[in-house]
Design an enzyme around this catalytic site. Sequence first.
Site, short mmCIF file in Angstrom:
data_model
loop_
_atom_site.label_atom_id
_atom_site.label_comp_id
_atom_site.label_asym_id
_atom_site.label_seq_id
_atom_site.Cartn_x
_atom_site.Cartn_y
_atom_site.Cartn_z
CG ASP A 53 -0.05 0.03 2.64
OD1 ASP A 53 1.01 -0.54 2.57
OD2 ASP A 53 -0.90 0.40 3.57
CD GLU A 54 4.57 3.92 3.00
OE1 GLU A 54 4.82 5.12 3.49
OE2 GLU A 54 4.37 2.84 3.85
#
EC number: 2.7.7.7
Length: 349
Positions: free
Chosen positions: A94-95
């Site tokens: 997610d990053e």
Amino acid sequence: MDAFYASIEQRDNPALRGKPIGVGGTSRRGVLATASYEARQFGVRSAMPNGLALKKCPHLILVKSRFDVYKRVSAQIREIFHRYTDLVEPLSLDEAYLDVTEPKQGPPSATLLAEQIRKEVFETTQLTCSAGVSYNKFIAKTASDFNKPDGITVVLPDQAQEFLEKLPIAKFHGIGKVTAERMRALGIHSGADLAKADLPTLRLHFGKAGKFFYNIVRGIDDRPVISSRERKSIGAERTFEENISDLGEMGARLDDIVKEVSRRAEKSMSAGKTVTLKIKFSDFVQITRSKTLPNPVRSYEDLLPVIKELLQQAPLRDREVRLLGASLSNLKKPEELEGQQIKIPFPDL
């Protein structure tokens, strides 16, 4: 991404929207992978034991993780990133860091590109994300946490010193809870305090990390965005519903764990020379035992005897165990395995 796993669960199940949810194991002995923003208002956080999360928020809804779904959505998001730059460095599902110094498309402005990418991510996934924009990785990462959820923070070069000096020490990316406590004991409560500390003092108290702290508070971070990261290990672990103390039962549990490690190693076409056993006791004390082999392995048949040997060597002394794990490291890529003896399973014809 904003509360990525929880946001996906709320997107896919309208009954969960607007409610405090925790994603991870559904038993009280599990650990949360993440929590929705509604849950975070009660002090619920990722990596928190489910039992503690339920004490903080009794009406918390526990949702089982669906990593196959999270991986698919992550792939959609990275596809969007790569439309704008090939310099994408994922940190997790997610990053990611993006270097848009020379974008493949769009305006020559990191701020406008960030807004455009955030818009595309939402249109594609119905999920929000937050962005930090600056001239180096440390400041961009730190800034990305400022206007969550669904926000953007831009730190220009001439704003960096003021931004960093006003920052509470615990907000510095790379300074964890324990290090922050040690700094506060030295009278360092903010970026301004950290900037006053000289390099010898920081090295004395924090070793090699002292130079990193000295540089980041001055806005110095020359690390490039690396578009590919070599995998260091392959592993699997299980947290049990109830603590176990019987050696035979531990061996049986490790059997399934080793099968999963072997499956993952075969899928990635990798093998490793170092086998590691991980044990977490009921009091959360954790130990590891490792053995380095002369040749790389990845098959279940090769891994299991080594793991069981390490289990026999572990200082158990009738202590109760809540988690067991196994991993392979010192990995060799497929091209490095040519000519080496390694068992490769073939399907029955």
